[in-house]
Design a protein around this motif. Structure first.
Motif, PDB file in Angstrom:
ATOM      1  N   ASN A 160       3.925   3.034  -1.332  1.00 57.87           N
ATOM      2  CA  ASN A 160       5.440   3.554  -0.794  1.00 57.87           C
ATOM      3  C   ASN A 160       5.975   2.149  -0.015  1.00 57.87           C
ATOM      4  O   ASN A 160       7.301   1.978  -0.893  1.00 57.87           O
ATOM      5  N   SER A 236       0.088  13.558  -7.578  1.00 58.10           N
ATOM      6  CA  SER A 236       1.482  14.632  -7.517  1.00 58.10           C
ATOM      7  C   SER A 236       1.896  15.092  -5.723  1.00 58.10           C
ATOM      8  O   SER A 236       2.455  16.229  -5.735  1.00 58.10           O
ATOM      9  N   PHE A 237       1.500  13.630  -4.980  1.00 55.77           N
ATOM     10  CA  PHE A 237       2.124  13.980  -3.946  1.00 55.77           C
ATOM     11  C   PHE A 237       1.394  15.483  -2.894  1.00 55.77           C
ATOM     12  O   PHE A 237       2.101  16.276  -2.552  1.00 55.77           O
ATOM     13  N   LYS A 238       0.194  15.744  -3.483  1.00 58.29           N
ATOM     14  CA  LYS A 238      -0.867  16.575  -2.930  1.00 58.29           C
ATOM     15  C   LYS A 238      -0.847  16.718  -1.501  1.00 58.29           C
ATOM     16  O   LYS A 238      -0.825  15.054  -0.987  1.00 58.29           O
ATOM     17  N   ILE A 239      -0.783  17.459  -0.270  1.00 61.48           N
ATOM     18  CA  ILE A 239      -0.645  17.191   0.809  1.00 61.48           C
ATOM     19  C   ILE A 239      -2.464  16.978   1.411  1.00 61.48           C
ATOM     20  O   ILE A 239      -2.594  17.598   0.620  1.00 61.48           O
ATOM     21  N   LYS A 241      -5.094  17.985   3.368  1.00 65.85           N
ATOM     22  CA  LYS A 241      -5.780  19.136   4.066  1.00 65.85           C
ATOM     23  C   LYS A 241      -6.009  18.246   5.537  1.00 65.85           C
ATOM     24  O   LYS A 241      -5.737  18.350   6.780  1.00 65.85           O
ATOM     25  N   ARG A 246      -4.112  13.353   7.997  1.00 64.24           N
ATOM     26  CA  ARG A 246      -3.191  13.081   8.150  1.00 64.24           C
ATOM     27  C   ARG A 246      -2.045  12.322   9.560  1.00 64.24           C
ATOM     28  O   ARG A 246      -1.234  11.320   9.293  1.00 64.24           O
ATOM     29  N   GLY A 253       3.126   5.111  10.734  1.00 60.92           N
ATOM     30  CA  GLY A 253       4.665   5.557  10.469  1.00 60.92           C
ATOM     31  C   GLY A 253       4.777   5.587   8.497  1.00 60.92           C
ATOM     32  O   GLY A 253       3.789   4.854   7.819  1.00 60.92           O
ATOM     33  N   PRO A 254       5.616   7.225   7.950  1.00 60.62           N
ATOM     34  CA  PRO A 254       5.275   6.849   6.739  1.00 60.62           C
ATOM     35  C   PRO A 254       5.832   5.796   5.796  1.00 60.62           C
ATOM     36  O   PRO A 254       6.601   5.731   5.090  1.00 60.62           O
ATOM     37  N   GLY A 255       6.129   4.321   6.904  1.00 58.19           N
ATOM     38  CA  GLY A 255       6.698   3.115   6.365  1.00 58.19           C
ATOM     39  C   GLY A 255       8.182   3.471   5.576  1.00 58.19           C
ATOM     40  O   GLY A 255       8.946   4.189   6.655  1.00 58.19           O
ATOM     41  N   GLY A 258      10.921   7.623   4.907  1.00 50.66           N
ATOM     42  CA  GLY A 258      11.665   8.255   5.032  1.00 50.66           C
ATOM     43  C   GLY A 258      12.937   8.594   4.171  1.00 50.66           C
ATOM     44  O   GLY A 258      12.566   9.449   3.093  1.00 50.66           O
TER      45      GLY A 258
ATOM     46  N   ARG B  44       8.237  24.560  -4.354  1.00 51.57           N
ATOM     47  CA  ARG B  44       7.253  24.138  -4.650  1.00 51.57           C
ATOM     48  C   ARG B  44       6.034  25.343  -4.452  1.00 51.57           C
ATOM     49  O   ARG B  44       4.552  25.154  -5.372  1.00 51.57           O
ATOM     50  N   TYR B 115      13.452  13.786  -0.330  1.00 50.87           N
ATOM     51  CA  TYR B 115      12.939  12.917   0.770  1.00 50.87           C
ATOM     52  C   TYR B 115      12.680  13.949   1.796  1.00 50.87           C
ATOM     53  O   TYR B 115      11.358  14.594   2.600  1.00 50.87           O
ATOM     54  N   GLU B 118       9.652  16.885   1.138  1.00 50.41           N
ATOM     55  CA  GLU B 118       8.401  16.563   0.868  1.00 50.41           C
ATOM     56  C   GLU B 118       8.775  16.298   2.702  1.00 50.41           C
ATOM     57  O   GLU B 118       6.963  16.634   3.092  1.00 50.41           O
ATOM     58  N   ARG B 121       7.038  19.968   3.001  1.00 47.81           N
ATOM     59  CA  ARG B 121       6.264  20.524   2.474  1.00 47.81           C
ATOM     60  C   ARG B 121       5.213  20.060   2.875  1.00 47.81           C
ATOM     61  O   ARG B 121       4.027  21.041   3.770  1.00 47.81           O
ATOM     62  N   LEU B 125       2.487  22.790   4.894  1.00 48.12           N
ATOM     63  CA  LEU B 125       0.986  22.900   3.868  1.00 48.12           C
ATOM     64  C   LEU B 125       0.201  22.042   6.078  1.00 48.12           C
ATOM     65  O   LEU B 125      -0.367  22.524   6.002  1.00 48.12           O
ATOM     66  N   ASN B 161       8.494  12.544  10.548  1.00 54.60           N
ATOM     67  CA  ASN B 161       8.770  12.246   9.611  1.00 54.60           C
ATOM     68  C   ASN B 161       9.897  12.701   9.381  1.00 54.60           C
ATOM     69  O   ASN B 161      11.282  11.772   8.474  1.00 54.60           O
ATOM     70  N   ASN B 164      11.927  10.280  10.975  1.00 59.40           N
ATOM     71  CA  ASN B 164      11.522   8.284  10.079  1.00 59.40           C
ATOM     72  C   ASN B 164      13.252   8.880   8.958  1.00 59.40           C
ATOM     73  O   ASN B 164      14.046   7.710   9.043  1.00 59.40           O
ATOM     74  N   SER B 165      12.958  10.230   8.773  1.00 57.83           N
ATOM     75  CA  SER B 165      14.375   9.834   7.489  1.00 57.83           C
ATOM     76  C   SER B 165      15.899  10.481   7.882  1.00 57.83           C
ATOM     77  O   SER B 165      16.218   9.589   7.092  1.00 57.83           O
ATOM     78  N   GLY B 168      16.336   6.490   7.901  1.00 58.46           N
ATOM     79  CA  GLY B 168      16.647   6.115   6.447  1.00 58.46           C
ATOM     80  C   GLY B 168      18.110   7.255   6.075  1.00 58.46           C
ATOM     81  O   GLY B 168      18.674   5.751   5.632  1.00 58.46           O
TER      82      GLY B 168
END
Lengths: 261, 236
Positions: A160, A236-239, A241, A246, A253-255, A258, B44, B115, B118, B121, B125, B161, B164-165, B168
């Protein structure tokens, strides 16, 4: 504007823009290396809780994550020569690219250090104790046990960051660097075919970021081959589980997850 | 050019007037982006045919290209599109009447949407499917279950998240200067070039952004504590 839309221009612009791909990749490559080095240097005081340095690196990270990269770019470009003038260092002849790489390096470094710190902390402490129990030294335990695992954990975030860095380079044109975006703007204003140029530009960025993602996915599979988790699910961005996984990502930090600019 | 520390304060005060513009851009793009994000995320998750590949394509494209190209594409592309359509259907509406900031709103909303989708989602999930089934078993309808059980938990899971968005997008709003919107960054540029004190002006702008980011982070952590009350563990 005014010129009618003509898709054939997109294709004729592609090779012209690709000519400046080198500059873009040079910025990405150099600042990535600088970022990793800075990231390690900044992460270590926080990992080992070195008194004063820890606060310094926290402020550094907070500043670089708390301000837009565009502002940082201007700040360094205009500020550094003035500050260095106080100690009689002349920077008037320094190429602009140096400032750009310096800024991006420091910017990425802040995110890198967070990534490194979280990845190292994510490795189970028991692993280190086990390593000590088998008679490894601290250095051996770190390089042989902790680092390989931390690398595997950190690589999605790293991917990322690299893509965010690639996208950030589109701002270097503001200082007059002729990278892809700068070139696209010049082409656009020369021929008045702005839309076609920017479509071509977007296509190139898309292909590069896609390639980077794929390459790092392969690297990740290799690094995590000792774990039996099917890494293909990351495609393909599978999350995930898996709750613990997670949490690691959240802690990292999702870097710039965002919104990398 | 000599360093003039006192000018930082002068610039700071002058740049303050541009904060609303930056906040407008951020808030509008985050809100519209959130709506787009929820729609795309649901498409999705439920794999709605036809829309699904479109949604994937949208997210991939936006995440793979810089925000600046989105802005430039919208800025140059949208007028051509609108004027072309207007010519064909005889509308009186022309792209000239779109204010500059409108382009920023549209383009940043589209960026934020990808963004956000995601974020939404992963939040949705993160909620265990059993929760939904449990809600059904006590007689809730699906909308009720989603609204009362799933969404609050998803919100809690995606809050970091989300923040952060927002940050961003706050930082991304600096790009608006390329379409001549006077946000904090553009104001700093103006203040800098009229007084020929670039470093001081940008330092002031950086401090303002730092402060705003800090506020968003603080606010998030307060909300996070509040929203995660159910999850404090123990026997409570």
């Amino acid at each position: 504007m005014g010129a009618p839309f003509d898709i054939s221009y997109v294709f004729s612009y592609l090779p012209k823009l690709l000519g400046t791909l080198g500059t873009t990749l040079l910025i990405v490559g150099c600042s990535l290396q600088a970022g990793i080095i800075v990231g390690f240097l900044v992460a270590l005081p926080r990992l080992y809780k070195v008194p004063v340095l820890k606060t310094c690196s926290e402020i550094y990270i907070s500043f670089f994550r708390g301000t837009p990269i565009l502002i940082q770019l201007f700040l360094f470009y205009y500020g550094l020569p003035e500050i260095l003038k106080l100690v009689h260092v002349d920077m008037t002849r320094t190429p602009v690219l140096v400032f750009v790489i310096l800024t991006y390096g420091l910017h990425t470094g802040a995110y890198m250090s967070e990534m490194i710190r979280a990845a190292v902390l994510a490795v189970d402490k028991g692993q280190i104790e086990a390593a000590y129990a088998t008679g490894m030294t601290g250095f051996q335990a770190f390089t042989r046990i902790v680092l390989p695992q931390a690398l595997g954990i950190a690589i999605p975030v790293f991917s990322n960051l690299v893509i965010a860095l690639l996208k950030d380079t589109s701002l270097a044109f503001t200082l007059g660097v002729m990278e892809m975006t700068g070139k696209a703007q010049t082409l656009g204003s020369l021929t008045q075919h702005f839309i076609e140029t920017y479509i071509a530009l977007a296509l190139i960025y898309l292909v590069i970021s896609f390639t980077i993602e794929k390459l790092l996915l392969i690297a990740e599979r290799r690094l995590l081959r000792h774990e039996k988790r099917s890494t293909s699910e990351k495609k393909s961005f599978k999350i995930h589980k898996n709750w613990s996984y997670r949490r690691i990502i959240a802690e990292l930090g999702p870097g710039k997850g965002g919104a990398g600019l | 050019m000599k360093l003039d520390p006192s000018f930082i304060w002068t610039a700071f005060v002058q740049i303050l007037s541009a904060i609303p513009t930056t906040l407008y851009i951020t808030v509008v793009s985050v809100l519209i982006g959130f709506v787009i994000g929820v729609a795309v995320a649901l498409i999705r998750i439920y794999r709605i045919p036809l829309l699904y590949p479109l949604a994937v394509g949208y997210v991939t494209f936006i995440r793979g290209t810089p925000m600046l190209t989105h802005l430039l594409l919208i800025y140059f592309g949208l007028p051509v599109l609108i004027d072309g359509l207007a010519e064909q259907f005889g509308w009186s509406f022309r792209s000239v009447s779109i204010p500059m900031i409108g382009f920023a709103y549209i383009s940043f909303s589209i960026t934020a949407g990808a963004y956000m989708s995601e974020v939404v989602r992963s939040g949705l999930l993160a909620v265990d499917r059993g929760q939904l089934e449990a809600a059904h078993s006590i007689g809730m309808t699906t909308p009720q279950a989603l609204q009362r059980i799933v969404f609050p938990q998803a919100l809690a899971a995606s809050l970091p998240n989300l923040s952060n968005s927002v940050i961003g997008m706050l930082h991304g709003s600096t790009l608006a200067f390329t379409v001549s919107v006077v946000d904090i960054n553009a104001k700093a540029q103006i203040v800098a070039s009229t007084n020929w004190k670039f470093f001081e002006a940008y330092l002031a702008a950086a401090l303002i952004f730092w402060g705003l980011t800090f506020l968003i982070e603080r606010a998030t952590s307060v909300i996070e504590k509040r929203i995660n009350l159910y999850n404090r563990g123990g026997v409570a």
